[in-house]
Design a protein around this motif. Structure first.
Motif, PDB file in Angstrom:
ATOM      1  N   ARG A 334       8.944 -38.640 -66.428  1.00  0.00           N
ATOM      2  CA  ARG A 334       9.485 -39.155 -67.682  1.00  0.00           C
ATOM      3  C   ARG A 334       8.440 -38.986 -68.788  1.00  0.00           C
ATOM      4  O   ARG A 334       7.725 -39.927 -69.139  1.00  0.00           O
ATOM      5  N   ARG A 348      13.909 -37.548 -74.057  1.00  0.00           N
ATOM      6  CA  ARG A 348      15.101 -37.579 -73.209  1.00  0.00           C
ATOM      7  C   ARG A 348      15.488 -39.045 -73.024  1.00  0.00           C
ATOM      8  O   ARG A 348      14.748 -39.817 -72.396  1.00  0.00           O
ATOM      9  N   GLU A 350      18.497 -41.199 -71.608  1.00  0.00           N
ATOM     10  CA  GLU A 350      19.719 -41.175 -70.805  1.00  0.00           C
ATOM     11  C   GLU A 350      20.316 -39.771 -70.822  1.00  0.00           C
ATOM     12  O   GLU A 350      19.684 -38.836 -70.338  1.00  0.00           O
ATOM     13  N   ASP A 351      21.487 -39.553 -71.403  1.00  0.00           N
ATOM     14  CA  ASP A 351      22.132 -38.239 -71.329  1.00  0.00           C
ATOM     15  C   ASP A 351      21.899 -37.380 -72.570  1.00  0.00           C
ATOM     16  O   ASP A 351      22.529 -36.333 -72.731  1.00  0.00           O
ATOM     17  N   ASP A 352      21.005 -37.836 -73.445  1.00  0.00           N
ATOM     18  CA  ASP A 352      20.770 -37.115 -74.700  1.00  0.00           C
ATOM     19  C   ASP A 352      19.314 -36.692 -74.831  1.00  0.00           C
ATOM     20  O   ASP A 352      18.401 -37.292 -74.252  1.00  0.00           O
ATOM     21  N   PRO A 381      23.440 -33.604 -76.713  1.00  0.00           N
ATOM     22  CA  PRO A 381      23.663 -33.771 -75.275  1.00  0.00           C
ATOM     23  C   PRO A 381      22.689 -32.921 -74.459  1.00  0.00           C
ATOM     24  O   PRO A 381      22.475 -31.743 -74.762  1.00  0.00           O
ATOM     25  N   ALA A 382      22.103 -33.525 -73.429  1.00  0.00           N
ATOM     26  CA  ALA A 382      21.140 -32.819 -72.574  1.00  0.00           C
ATOM     27  C   ALA A 382      21.909 -32.068 -71.499  1.00  0.00           C
ATOM     28  O   ALA A 382      22.122 -32.573 -70.391  1.00  0.00           O
ATOM     29  N   LYS A 383      22.350 -30.843 -71.830  1.00  0.00           N
ATOM     30  CA  LYS A 383      23.188 -30.087 -70.913  1.00  0.00           C
ATOM     31  C   LYS A 383      22.402 -29.463 -69.770  1.00  0.00           C
ATOM     32  O   LYS A 383      22.931 -29.265 -68.675  1.00  0.00           O
ATOM     33  N   ASP A 384      21.141 -29.106 -70.029  1.00  0.00           N
ATOM     34  CA  ASP A 384      20.358 -28.375 -69.036  1.00  0.00           C
ATOM     35  C   ASP A 384      19.164 -29.203 -68.572  1.00  0.00           C
ATOM     36  O   ASP A 384      18.479 -29.828 -69.381  1.00  0.00           O
ATOM     37  N   PRO A 385      18.878 -29.209 -67.254  1.00  0.00           N
ATOM     38  CA  PRO A 385      17.639 -29.840 -66.786  1.00  0.00           C
ATOM     39  C   PRO A 385      16.437 -28.968 -67.147  1.00  0.00           C
ATOM     40  O   PRO A 385      16.589 -27.792 -67.482  1.00  0.00           O
TER      41      PRO A 385
END
Length: 402
Positions: A334, A348, A350-352, A381-385
């Protein structure tokens, strides 16, 4: 007194870079002092006793003392167990003509007086904390993961370094002296006085690469293979980071099987001053198939140098503001890195992915996807790791996010 003398040759260095010179410590010894003299080249200095590691100062010193109650910074005080000890000499730089040397070891049954302690400076004032978005019960902590004191080749005491970190507004600082843990006992009191969390650290240092180990792992033996460093860190609740992998002759060139590679990489080091240079990004992408976790460090040694604590700043998302909380965040990946405590940052949450104070920059994903950032607080939006970054329109990296 025990004296060793001679001339180290280039062939000696190539055959075995670390040499152990024996000396006897008789029962009842209350102090020992080692003095090294040499002409030309660079010779590192250390100490090993019958019960194990007793200190390392590298090329920063030519003399050290060890007693039951105190020791030269870099070395561990404690009872001087009788038996066979060794002076460690690291043949770091040996020119073709060789290096003449002499090592003198003096033991005494009379204890030497402890040097006077320095007066502590007043607790420094901290700048206002930055309010960053985080999930409920969590917070982003600002820190620096790479700094040195007089326990290796730095010029500041632990207390002085802690005060400087607090004055910069850092929440935590990892103190990572080279190949020693003699600074560890000083960290809790110094951090409490200055109002900053000091994280136990050690920079495991060799000719072919450096790595930071964070956490209460005990001394990490730099003589061992790098895989052993990583395993010791993991087994003892710590975490290892590859330091400045593309920094001149300190670049990472040590063998390390992919299965043992730690995800943390100090991609943003003070030597990455031209952040349009893409080689650190490319190296990091190749380190692990799933991607590396970016961290940063100033590698601070001396106020007279160009390096400044917190440049870059590593942010960690932690449940609590403690050394254990920082290490847990690092172990979980993190992290975020910015050029300084008040600079644009990419988080980063959560999901954003949240870009702050970064209007007009470009968000770049691990697959090359690019999004223009318009505004001072933008959530995407965090689409990719994997690792993302913010760049200027001239391709200068200004923030990283794991």
């Amino acid at each position: 007194m025990t004296v060793h003398s001679g001339r180290w040759s280039l062939e000696d260095r190539l055959e075995r870079g670390l040499r152990e010179l024996p000396f006897e410590v008789p029962p009842g010894t209350a102090s020992l002092t080692v003095e090294l003299a040499f002409d030309g080249g660079v010779i590192d200095l250390g100490c090993h006793g019958p019960d194990g590691f007793r200190g390392w100062s590298g090329g920063a010193r030519r003399r050290y003392t060890v007693t039951p109650d105190w020791a030269t910074p870099g070395y561990l005080p404690g009872e001087l167990e009788p038996g066979l000890w060794h002076v460690w000499l690291g043949l770091h730089r040996v020119p073709p003509g060789g290096v003449p040397y002499e090592v003198a070891v003096t033991t005494s049954p009379v204890p030497l007086p402890k040097p006077e302690a320095e007066t502590l400076a007043p607790r420094p004032e901290r700048p206002p904390a930055r309010d960053l978005p985080a999930p409920a019960g969590w917070r982003w902590l600002a820190g620096d993961l790479h700094a040195h004191t007089v326990h290796s080749d730095g010029t500041l005491t632990v207390d002085e370094l802690a005060g400087r970190a607090a004055a910069r507004g850092l929440d935590f600082l990892a103190v990572t002296d080279h190949n020693t843990v003699s600074h560890h006992p000083e960290l809790p009191a110094a951090g409490a006085h200055a109002g900053v969390v000091l994280v136990l650290g050690q920079e495991v240092t060799t000719d072919l690469g450096h790595a930071n180990v964070f956490g209460d792992t005990g001394w990490v033996d730099f003589r061992r293979p790098s895989a052993d460093w990583a395993r010791r860190a993991a087994d003892r609740g710590g975490v290892m980071s590859i330091n400045h992998p593309l920094s001149g002759d300190c670049a990472w060139r040590r063998p390390l099987p992919e299965a043992d590679r730690p995800p943390l990489v100090e991609i943003w080091h003070s030597s990455w001053w031209d952040r349009t240079w893409g080689a650190p990004l490319a190296w990091t992408d190749l380190w692990l198939p799933g991607g590396a976790v970016p961290v940063g460090g100033s590698d601070f040694h001396d106020p007279a140098q160009h390096k400044i604590l917190g440049e870059p700043t590593t942010w960690v998302l932690a449940e609590d503001a403690s050394a254990d909380g920082v290490v847990a965040a690092l172990r979980s990946g993190r992290t975020s890195v910015s050029s300084g405590p008040r600079a644009p940052v990419l988080l980063r949450v959560e999901d954003d992915l949240v870009a702050l104070d970064a209007d007009g920059t470009v968000l770049v994903g691990p697959g090359g996807r690019r999004v223009a950032i318009r505004g001072d607080h933008v959530a995407v939006p965090a689409k990719d790791p994997g690792m993302h970054r913010l760049e200027t329109h001239t391709n200068e990296v200004i923030a990283l996010c794991g």
